[in-house]
Design a protein around this motif. Structure first.
Motif, PDB file in Angstrom:
ATOM      1  N   GLN A 148      -5.319   1.887   6.560  1.00 13.28           N
ATOM      2  CA  GLN A 148      -6.107   0.675   6.780  1.00 13.28           C
ATOM      3  C   GLN A 148      -5.204  -0.535   6.974  1.00 13.28           C
ATOM      4  O   GLN A 148      -5.410  -1.343   7.892  1.00 13.28           O
ATOM      5  CB  GLN A 148      -7.046   0.459   5.606  1.00 13.28           C
ATOM      6  N   ARG A 149      -4.190  -0.672   6.118  1.00 15.34           N
ATOM      7  CA  ARG A 149      -3.277  -1.813   6.217  1.00 15.34           C
ATOM      8  C   ARG A 149      -2.480  -1.776   7.511  1.00 15.34           C
ATOM      9  O   ARG A 149      -2.198  -2.818   8.122  1.00 15.34           O
ATOM     10  CB  ARG A 149      -2.334  -1.831   5.020  1.00 15.34           C
TER      11      ARG A 149
ATOM     12  N   GLU B 221      -5.687   3.701   2.281  1.00 13.12           N
ATOM     13  CA  GLU B 221      -5.409   2.263   2.241  1.00 13.12           C
ATOM     14  C   GLU B 221      -4.176   1.933   3.076  1.00 13.12           C
ATOM     15  O   GLU B 221      -4.139   0.887   3.753  1.00 13.12           O
ATOM     16  CB  GLU B 221      -5.213   1.802   0.809  1.00 13.12           C
TER      17      GLU B 221
ATOM     18  N   ALA C  79       0.828  -1.205   0.000  1.00 10.98           N
ATOM     19  CA  ALA C  79       0.000   0.000   0.000  1.00 10.98           C
ATOM     20  C   ALA C  79       0.866   1.259   0.000  1.00 10.98           C
ATOM     21  O   ALA C  79       0.537   2.249  -0.678  1.00 10.98           O
ATOM     22  CB  ALA C  79      -0.928  -0.012   1.208  1.00 10.98           C
TER      23      ALA C  79
END
Length: 413
Positions: free
Chosen positions: A307-308, A304, A247
């Motif tokens: 989020q990761r 993202e 990401a």
């Protein structure tokens, strides 16, 4: 206690009839694991995911394909002049960090796919071990059921002999025969459960294992993880970290896409009368009109990454929680097994012997002896259940146990 040759002969005949006539092929745990790793559909799909990720690496970090243009003036085909042609080749010029970021994202995807496969392999191995323990337990339940029936047969023989001597009653004999009928009905259910369990293993092994004599020894004690460092070499965490790296690389690509895009071109145009003007070279630039599309892509890529990162944190926390849960199960299993072996089982054997002697001497009650027989094999069955659960818990622990960072060795206290 009454012990007569007739009773011994009856028991020997019953045990002989209850044993299989033909020896079946023994299925080992190692055989099951090998078959599952070779034939499991989910693991094969994960292997294909690695191949797809590796193929993506081959195309990443490379320049865009050049664009070739060719044109012709149709009205010059039949005229007195030279046919008019126009030929041009253009090539987008990527930023160096843009290419490296794209390749880094693809390589991180490969690492994530490989770690996912390692985790899938660990989970599959643990699932095979748990399934093996369940099928072993079903066989033990049937075997102990036969043992219960043999004990009740002893009570029936004693009751018949006491009836012949005028010391017993017909109702006691009928009670033992009713108990035998109940046990026979329970055996049908146990065998049906074993058949259903065997059929449920088809998705795991690719076939239905045949009933056989499975061996499941008491697992020896093993060192347990005391404290787990933040950086653990476990496929579950490593896969999450690889996706975070992927990401971040995608974010770098999105940031690079904010910049202008340069294009180099070269061409030839025969329509120019002056030959010195026919060959041309040039450069083009594509400037984002408003930057809104690029900014949106960057914001999505940044979200993202966040989020990761949170998913990586949660994966590590889930790993710690799962290890703590399994450790408690393993430690409790050894404690229960110790109590059963050293106290509960010897006491119940003594209770059965006492009930049998009291019934034979006429001082005990038949119902108490039947309950004692059921309790004796029930304690044995609970012991087998503890071994099954302990074996399964150890299998899950082996799948969850992390390795020392960079060493490849399990973490031990």
């Amino acid at each position: 206690m009454i012990r007569r040759p007739g009773i011994q002969a009856t028991l020997a005949a019953f045990i002989a009839l209850s044993m299989p006539a033909v020896a079946e092929t023994r299925e080992t745990l190692e055989q099951w694991i090998a078959e599952a790793l070779a034939n499991n559909a989910s693991l094969s799909a994960q292997q294909a995911a690695i191949e797809a990720a590796e193929a993506d690496v081959e195309g990443s970090g490379t320049w865009a394909d050049p664009v070739v243009k060719y044109g012709i003036a149709p009205e010059t085909l039949e005229g007195p002049n030279v046919v008019g042609h126009r030929f041009e080749v253009s090539q987008k010029l990527p930023w160096p960090d843009q290419l490296s970021a794209s390749r880094g994202a693809s390589e991180a995807g490969v690492r994530a796919a490989r770690q996912d496969t390692l985790w899938q392999t660990r989970k599959l191995t643990a699932s095979v071990k748990e399934a093996y323990a369940r099928l072993w337990y079903s066989a033990q339940a049937i075997e102990l059921h036969h043992e219960t029936r043999a004990l009740v047969e002893q009570l029936a023989d004693i009751t018949r002999q006491r009836l012949e001597y005028g010391e017993g009653t017909q109702s006691e004999l009928l009670r033992t025969e009713t108990e035998l009928d109940t046990l026979d009905a329970q055996l049908v259910e146990l065998q049906a459960d074993q058949t259903r369990l065997s059929a449920s293993l088809i998705p795991l092994l690719g076939r239905r294992p045949q009933p056989s004599e499975l061996e499941l020894p008491v697992p020896p004690r093993m060192p347990m993880v005391a404290d787990i460092p933040v950086e653990t070499d476990h496929p579950l965490v490593q896969a999450a970290e690889a996706r975070t790296a992927e990401a971040r690389a995608r974010l770098d690509v999105a940031e690079a896409n904010r910049r202008p895009v340069f294009t180099a071109s070269a061409g030839y145009n025969s329509l120019w009368a002056d030959e010195s003007k026919r060959w041309m070279v040039g450069v083009g630039v594509q400037i984002p009109f408003s930057g809104q599309r690029q900014n949106s892509t960057v914001r999505r890529a940044a979200a993202e990454v966040s989020q990761r990162q949170w998913q990586t944190t949660q994966a590590h926390r889930d790993l710690l929680a799962s290890i703590g849960d399994v450790k408690a199960s393993v430690q409790a299993g050894y404690g229960r097994l110790e109590i059963l072996d050293q106290r509960h089982l010897p006491n119940q054997r003594a209770h059965w012997e006492a009930s049998l002697n009291e019934l034979a001497s006429g001082t005990g009650r038949l119902e108490n002896a039947i309950n004692s027989a059921r309790q004796l094999t029930g304690v044995k069955l609970r012991r087998e259940a503890v071994i099954r659960d302990l074996f399964s818990a150890r299998a899950r622990y082996e799948a969850l146990r992390p390795l020392m960072p960079g060493s490849g060795r399990p973490i031990v206290p």
